[in-house]
Design an enzyme around this catalytic site. Structure first.
Site, PDB file in Angstrom:
ATOM      1  N   CYS A 196     -21.449 -25.025 -11.227  1.00  0.00           N
ATOM      2  CA  CYS A 196     -21.377 -23.748 -11.947  1.00  0.00           C
ATOM      3  C   CYS A 196     -22.588 -23.577 -12.868  1.00  0.00           C
ATOM      4  CB  CYS A 196     -20.066 -23.614 -12.707  1.00  0.00           C
ATOM      5  SG  CYS A 196     -19.691 -25.030 -13.702  1.00  0.00           S
ATOM      6  N   GLU A 222     -12.782 -22.183 -17.453  1.00  0.00           N
ATOM      7  CA  GLU A 222     -14.206 -22.366 -17.161  1.00  0.00           C
ATOM      8  C   GLU A 222     -14.426 -21.850 -15.755  1.00  0.00           C
ATOM      9  OE1 GLU A 222     -16.699 -23.045 -18.917  1.00  0.00           O
ATOM     10  OE2 GLU A 222     -15.631 -23.708 -20.711  1.00  0.00           O
ATOM     11  N   LYS A 278      -3.296 -31.002 -11.534  1.00  0.00           N
ATOM     12  CA  LYS A 278      -3.347 -30.476 -10.168  1.00  0.00           C
ATOM     13  C   LYS A 278      -4.818 -30.363  -9.729  1.00  0.00           C
ATOM     14  CE  LYS A 278      -3.876 -26.722  -7.373  1.00  0.00           C
ATOM     15  NZ  LYS A 278      -4.586 -27.521  -6.392  1.00  0.00           N
ATOM     16  N   GLU A 323     -21.939 -15.078  -7.647  1.00  0.00           N
ATOM     17  CA  GLU A 323     -22.120 -16.525  -7.543  1.00  0.00           C
ATOM     18  C   GLU A 323     -21.969 -16.952  -6.084  1.00  0.00           C
ATOM     19  OE1 GLU A 323     -19.147 -19.211  -9.248  1.00  0.00           O
ATOM     20  OE2 GLU A 323     -20.797 -20.371 -10.079  1.00  0.00           O
TER      21      GLU A 323
HETATM   22  P1  ADP Z   1     -12.563 -22.313  -5.106  1.00  0.00           P
HETATM   23  O1  ADP Z   1     -12.735 -20.939  -4.535  1.00  0.00           O
HETATM   24  O2  ADP Z   1     -13.829 -22.972  -5.457  1.00  0.00           O
HETATM   25  O3  ADP Z   1     -11.640 -23.201  -4.346  1.00  0.00           O
HETATM   26  P2  ADP Z   1     -10.478 -21.683  -6.960  1.00  0.00           P
HETATM   27  O4  ADP Z   1     -10.623 -20.967  -8.240  1.00  0.00           O
HETATM   28  O5  ADP Z   1      -9.735 -21.014  -5.875  1.00  0.00           O
HETATM   29  O6  ADP Z   1     -11.939 -22.078  -6.527  1.00  0.00           O
HETATM   30  O7  ADP Z   1      -9.824 -23.113  -7.199  1.00  0.00           O
HETATM   31  C1  ADP Z   1      -9.848 -23.815  -8.416  1.00  0.00           C
HETATM   32  C2  ADP Z   1      -8.517 -24.488  -8.605  1.00  0.00           C
HETATM   33  O8  ADP Z   1      -7.518 -23.477  -8.774  1.00  0.00           O
HETATM   34  C3  ADP Z   1      -8.067 -25.328  -7.419  1.00  0.00           C
HETATM   35  O9  ADP Z   1      -7.388 -26.480  -7.884  1.00  0.00           O
HETATM   36  C4  ADP Z   1      -7.117 -24.397  -6.700  1.00  0.00           C
HETATM   37  O10 ADP Z   1      -6.157 -25.063  -5.917  1.00  0.00           O
HETATM   38  C5  ADP Z   1      -6.447 -23.700  -7.872  1.00  0.00           C
HETATM   39  N1  ADP Z   1      -5.808 -22.420  -7.535  1.00  0.00           N
HETATM   40  C6  ADP Z   1      -6.076 -21.598  -6.484  1.00  0.00           C
HETATM   41  N2  ADP Z   1      -5.261 -20.528  -6.489  1.00  0.00           N
HETATM   42  C7  ADP Z   1      -4.452 -20.657  -7.568  1.00  0.00           C
HETATM   43  C8  ADP Z   1      -3.398 -19.862  -8.128  1.00  0.00           C
HETATM   44  N3  ADP Z   1      -2.996 -18.709  -7.578  1.00  0.00           N
HETATM   45  N4  ADP Z   1      -2.804 -20.303  -9.260  1.00  0.00           N
HETATM   46  C9  ADP Z   1      -3.208 -21.451  -9.855  1.00  0.00           C
HETATM   47  N5  ADP Z   1      -4.174 -22.242  -9.361  1.00  0.00           N
HETATM   48  C10 ADP Z   1      -4.796 -21.870  -8.238  1.00  0.00           C
END
Ligand code: ADP
Length: 476
Positions: A279, A245, A170, A378
């Site tokens: 990061c 990570e 994903k 960050e």
């Molecule tokens: P950013 O703020 O940089 O977008 P995220 O941590 O939100 O960082 O996103 C990293 C990944 O985690 C993306 O692929 C995002 O779609 C996914 N993601 C966001 N929310 C969730 C969730 N509740 N459960 C699992 N994956 C998620």
């Protein structure tokens, strides 16, 4: 419309997202399918079915498939690098560099898979042998961020497949183009149906389903701390294996005996290249008082020479910020820093360019203190701070004074201080006279504290996460 790849088939979703170039908001890259929770279930079920036979496929076959993927990525590195830069906004040399690295990662694991090895021990009971072997974990869910849209998926997908796991991948919503291109290559590499699945869509739906579904044995996540914690909590409910990570607030220490040119080069590259959206970016420049003023002056001059423009234009040093939301976040922190009493010594302005894009001049704060939010949280943009230190010990203390622990750099001519820093920086990766980064694809990547959780990624260390150990006792 670019579709999801599930059980060996390209499937449309209910909706589609529009993928836009951050260097040119009038440039639409394409339309990408959005999976729903039912499609995630379908992908996980197909991966489960495929696991039985894939997990026992010979290492030569797995090696050949990984080699084919790596070879195609390398042959198409310019085209894939261009797509990456157009979609994510890092400059074309950075985009091509990342595509190259993705290809090299697949080639590395094509060889590493042949090195699968266990151990033999003598039992404490005479006549009994003990064998320690490694087996695949099962179905792994891979959730990735937007900032390295080819390399991070590659460094999760390649070891997952190498060690005999099936994958549900994903990608981040902002970069479906790279994810789709990589999946297209994987779909033609000879993998049996269901071994590799692509499910694009929002984190709250697709990512959350991956974390929840009982058919997913392990989840490797890269992203923010808050989402990482949420994924880990959901996965812990059903005791799935998790690797996270997350962020960084990486220090670059510059001592009085540093070579000024090296220090400025490390700061420019470490803090601002890839628009600071890494990061491992050096967001805190901790500078000893004897070199402080000279360093700030030289860094300001170097920043003035940087070209901020279209990621694909020749001569661009820094591309745009990835999207409106991240731009608002960067500007919010710039305002916050000024409000906290830091001096905005350079940049931090919105820029107008020939094309409509999210252009921000690299921002440098001076006269900052460790407790300011700009030194604790960050930002993930082209924003760095300077903290003044009274000598090495003080600089080390400031460097470690953060909830994060990914990467730390030091610029010095002193072997004594470099050696002490390597041992005492509370991080997973240390750079001496080099910009903070995690460049080499064959070495472990990861950190401590809030930056990482679980085993390291990349290189031979990836097997800790993607395999599980079995101990067998044998009496002949
Ligand atoms: P950013 O703020 O940089 O977008 P995220 O941590 O939100 O960082 O996103 C990293 C990944 O985690 C993306 O692929 C995002 O779609 C996914 N993601 C966001 N929310 C969730 C969730 N509740 N459960 C699992 N994956 C998620």
């Amino acid at each position: 419309m670019h579709k999801n790849f599930i059980d060996g088939e390209w499937l449309a979703g209910g909706d589609a997202t529009v993928n836009v170039n951050p260097s040119n908001l009038d440039d639409v890259i394409g339309h990408y399918a959005v999976a729903d929770a039912t499609q995630v279930e379908h992908a996980v079920a197909s991966a489960r079915r495929a696991f039985k036979s894939w997990s026992v496929v010979g290492v030569q076959e797995r090696s050949d498939i990984l080699d084919r993927v790596g070879t195609e990525i390398l042959a198409r590195r310019e085209e894939l690098g261009r797509l990456l830069s157009r979609e994510e906004g890092k400059t074309l040399p950075e985009g091509i560099g990342e595509a190259t690295r993705a290809g090299q990662i697949f080639r590395f694991f094509a060889a590493e898979v042949l090195r699968g090895r266990g151990e033999l021990l003598d039992s404490v009971r005479p006549g009994i042998g003990v064998e320690i072997t490694r087996e695949p974990v099962g179905v792994v869910g891979l959730i990735t961020p937007w900032n390295f849209p080819l390399a991070i998926p590659a460094w999760k997908i390649a070891p997952a497949l190498a060690y005999g796991n099936c994958v549900v991948f994903k990608p981040a919503e902002l970069v479906p183009g790279c994810a789709w291109a990589l999946s297209d290559i994987l779909s033609r590499a000879g993998l049996p149906d269901g071994v590799f699945n692509l499910v694009m869509g929002p984190g709250a739906v697709v990512g959350d389903a991956i974390a929840r579904l009982a058919g997913v044995d392990a989840i490797s996540f890269t992203g923010s701390v808050s989402t990482g914690k949420r994924v880990a909590a959901v996965a812990a409910e059903r005791l799935a294996k998790v690797q996270l990570e997350m962020g960084g607030k990486n220090p670059l220490v510059i001592l009085d005996d540093a070579d000024l040119d090296v220090a400025v080069r490390c700061a420019v590259q470490g803090s601002y290249y890839s628009t600071g959206q890494r990061c491992t970016a050096s967001s805190r420049l901790i500078v000893a008082s004897g070199i402080h003023d000279r360093f700030v002056k030289s860094l300001g001059e170097a920043l003035r020479r940087l070209t901020v423009d279209d990621a694909l234009a020749p001569g661009t040093d820094i591309g745009p910020v990835v999207d409106e939301r991240q731009l608002a976040r960067d500007l919010g922190y710039i305002e916050c820093g000024t409000g906290e009493g830091a001096k905005l010594a350079f940049g931090g302005n919105l820029l107008t360019r020939a094309k409509r894009g999210h252009y921000l001049s690299p921002a440098l704060f001076t006269e900052t203190t460790p407790e300011m939010r700009i030194n604790r949280e960050e930002i993930f943009g082209p924003v760095a701070t300077v903290l003044r230190a009274d000598g090495y010990e003080h600089a080390l203390a400031i460097a470690n004074d953060t909830p994060f622990g990914l990467c730390a750099g030091i610029v010095t001519g002193s072997l004594k201080h470099a050696a002490h820093f390597k041992r005492n920086a509370d991080v997973g990766m240390v750079m001496v006279n080099l910009p903070t980064a995690g460049v080499d694809y064959h070495t472990p990547f990861g950190g401590r504290k809030a930056s990482s959780h679980g085993p390291r990624e990349q290189g031979a260390y990836a097997r800790e996460f993607f395999t599980t150990v079995k101990t067998s006792y044998v009496q002949a």
